[in-house]
Design an enzyme around this catalytic site. Structure first.
Site, PDB file in Angstrom:
ATOM      1  N   GLU A   1       2.212  -0.834  -2.693  1.00  0.00           N
ATOM      2  CA  GLU A   1       3.489  -0.255  -2.276  1.00  0.00           C
ATOM      3  C   GLU A   1       4.600  -0.379  -3.316  1.00  0.00           C
ATOM      4  OE1 GLU A   1       4.568  -1.793   1.572  1.00  0.00           O
ATOM      5  OE2 GLU A   1       2.912  -0.775   2.542  1.00  0.00           O
TER       6      GLU A   1
ATOM      7  N   GLU B   1      -3.603  -0.091   4.840  1.00  0.00           N
ATOM      8  CA  GLU B   1      -2.852  -0.892   5.827  1.00  0.00           C
ATOM      9  C   GLU B   1      -2.476   0.005   6.996  1.00  0.00           C
ATOM     10  OE1 GLU B   1       0.594  -3.130   4.490  1.00  0.00           O
ATOM     11  OE2 GLU B   1      -0.432  -3.702   2.635  1.00  0.00           O
TER      12      GLU B   1
HETATM   13  C1  FCB Z   1       3.640  -3.681   4.235  1.00  0.00           C
HETATM   14  C2  FCB Z   1       3.230  -4.750   3.243  1.00  0.00           C
HETATM   15  C3  FCB Z   1       2.445  -5.871   3.852  1.00  0.00           C
HETATM   16  C4  FCB Z   1       2.986  -6.262   5.221  1.00  0.00           C
HETATM   17  C5  FCB Z   1       3.130  -5.034   6.098  1.00  0.00           C
HETATM   18  C6  FCB Z   1       3.608  -5.343   7.497  1.00  0.00           C
HETATM   19  O1  FCB Z   1       4.761  -2.994   3.754  1.00  0.00           O
HETATM   20  O2  FCB Z   1       2.444  -4.199   2.217  1.00  0.00           O
HETATM   21  O3  FCB Z   1       2.477  -6.951   2.965  1.00  0.00           O
HETATM   22  O4  FCB Z   1       4.147  -6.966   5.086  1.00  0.00           O
HETATM   23  O5  FCB Z   1       4.015  -4.140   5.492  1.00  0.00           O
END
Ligand code: FCB
Length: 447
Positions: free
Chosen positions: A167, A356
């Protein structure tokens, strides 16, 4: 006929974590300080004064955590390497004890039949590199390439692929533009060189990985952007936000060019604060991507600006459930996002892995909210694959409750509950649900 979870053959199930959020042991075996160690000491920076000093003590409890992954039946475990364990000051020779830890972890995963998917940078820059200018400084990109080579030399015989960065958008905006995350700079648009230097780091590191035969991915936080109304000022604001959040970190990788941020009122210079040099974009795009990691949590609703410094303002997404964090729950947004990626990048879009997706809840073990969140998002994902999008796997965030950055331990994203006093791990209802889902999918019985 496609039913709810009719995902492609060979679809890979996973879970994600990140080093600073779970490892603890910040002073052990020669690890140097990271920007997060420093930021956590800043009064008021982290809710309740929490820090990652102990986190989930995964540094010592990794065998127990791998046992949990094995019970889940994971195909893939996405974790990150702490750069300051590998190079305590971010430069120079490797710290053997730091690499030994990841060596043991990788072997443990392989013994459990789980493919390791390391991320090389999940925001924990060595503090010494931050002191030398951090991501605002071009040299950091070269230091990242050196670190990547050290990690790949040690692990590349057992690790098929690496994610370079996690990210870069969130790290740019939260860490450098707004000062909510480490390293805590509130530079607003003057932070833009940190975007370019992260992408340059990706390009240089990707070349190191490729020469060692490893596949290359990046994990981008992406969001479908919705204008608050059809009023042209809201639509223009939404386009500006989309350029910053989504296109800034994906166009250069897949198209070899930046969106023209100045056209959207984002900064006075076309070259990200003077950071872009001749040849950089070729370097960033050249190594290609074997996969695009997509981190999806929610869509974003954008209205005309209220603050003169930025060409947009965030508006609440109305009429949907919210997670414990207050994030809107919109599973359809995942389907929309994946279709937008295909429309935008066409044949240049590589296979996708969801790196994620998940939600925070309170400390409950009977986390039906999470089960519902995951089920509806997987449904949206399956619809995208039925629409022809090539999605190869899904890693939920997260295996364990962990240190949620500026929110400390108040936001629990895990399939496994962690008691942060005793470090006791207790699987939640969602753990059993995910385990059964993986088993049923493997047996070809899902629908
Ligand atoms: C993302 C991050 C991860 C975690 C999630 C909830 O932005 O990559 O580390 O904090 O959010």
């Amino acid at each position: 006929m496609t039913d709810r979870y009719d995902l492609p053959a060979g679809f890979r199930w996973g879970a994600s974590t990140a080093a600073y959020q779970i490892e603890g042991a910040v002073d052990e075996d020669g690890r140097g300080p990271s920007v997060w160690d420093t930021f956590c000491e800043r009064p008021g920076a982290i809710r309740d004064g929490d820090t990652g000093r102990a986190a989930c003590d995964h540094y010592h409890r990794w065998p127990e955590d791998i046992a949990l992954m094995r019970e889940l039946g994971l195909d893939t475990y996405r974790f990150s390497l702490a750069w300051p364990r590998v190079q305590p000051t971010g430069r120079g020779p490797a710290n053997p004890a730091g690499l030994d830890f990841y060596d043991r972890l990788v072997d443990g995963l392989l013994d459990a039949g789980i493919t390791p998917l390391p991320t090389l940078f999940h925001w924990d820059l060595p503090q010494a590199l931050e002191d030398a200018g951090g991501w605002l400084h071009r040299d950091t990109a070269h230091r990242f390439a050196d670190y990547t080579a050290l990690a790949a030399d040690r692990l590349g015989d057992r690790v098929p692929a690496c994610i370079t960065l996690n990210e870069p958008f969130v790290h740019l905006v939260y860490g450098h533009a707004l000062g909510i995350h480490a390293p805590g700079h509130a530079l607003v648009l003057d932070a833009l060189p940190a975007a370019h230097h992260q992408l340059l780091a990706h390009g240089l590191a990707a070349a190191e990985l490729r020469t060692r035969g490893l596949d290359v991915l990046i994990a981008n936080n992406l969001t479908p952007v919705r204008p608050a109304s059809s009023d042209p000022v809201d639509v223009a604001a939404a386009d500006a936000y989309d350029a910053l959040h989504n296109r800034l970190f994906t166009d250069p990788l897949l198209l070899g060019r930046y969106p023209d941020l100045t056209a959207y009122g984002l900064g006075p210079e076309p070259d990200l604060g003077g950071a872009v040099r001749d040849g950089d974009l070729t370097l960033i795009a050249a190594p290609g991507l074997d996969g695009l990691g997509v981190n999806y949590y929610n869509p974003t609703r954008i209205a005309a600006p209220t603050d003169p410094g930025l060409p947009f303002a965030e508006a609440p997404v109305e009429g949907v459930p919210r997670t414990h964090f207050g994030w809107p729950v919109v599973p359809e947004g995942l389907h929309e996002l994946l279709l937008t990626l295909r429309d935008r990048y066409g044949a240049a879009l590589p296979p996708i892995t969801i790196t994620e997706n998940g939600c925070s809840t309170d400390a409950t073990l009977d986390d039906t909210f999470r089960i519902d969140y995951l089920a509806t998002h997987l449904d949206a994902l399956a619809r995208a694959t039925a629409d022809g999008i090539d999605v190869r796997g899904y890693c939920t965030w997260s295996l364990l409750d962990n240190f949620e950055w500026a929110e400390g331990y108040s936001q629990r994203f895990g399939l496994v509950h962690v008691d942060f006093t005793t470090q006791r791990r207790t699987p939640k209802a969602s753990f059993a649900w995910y385990r059964d889902l993986i088993a049923a999918h493997r047996a070809g019985r899902v629908g």
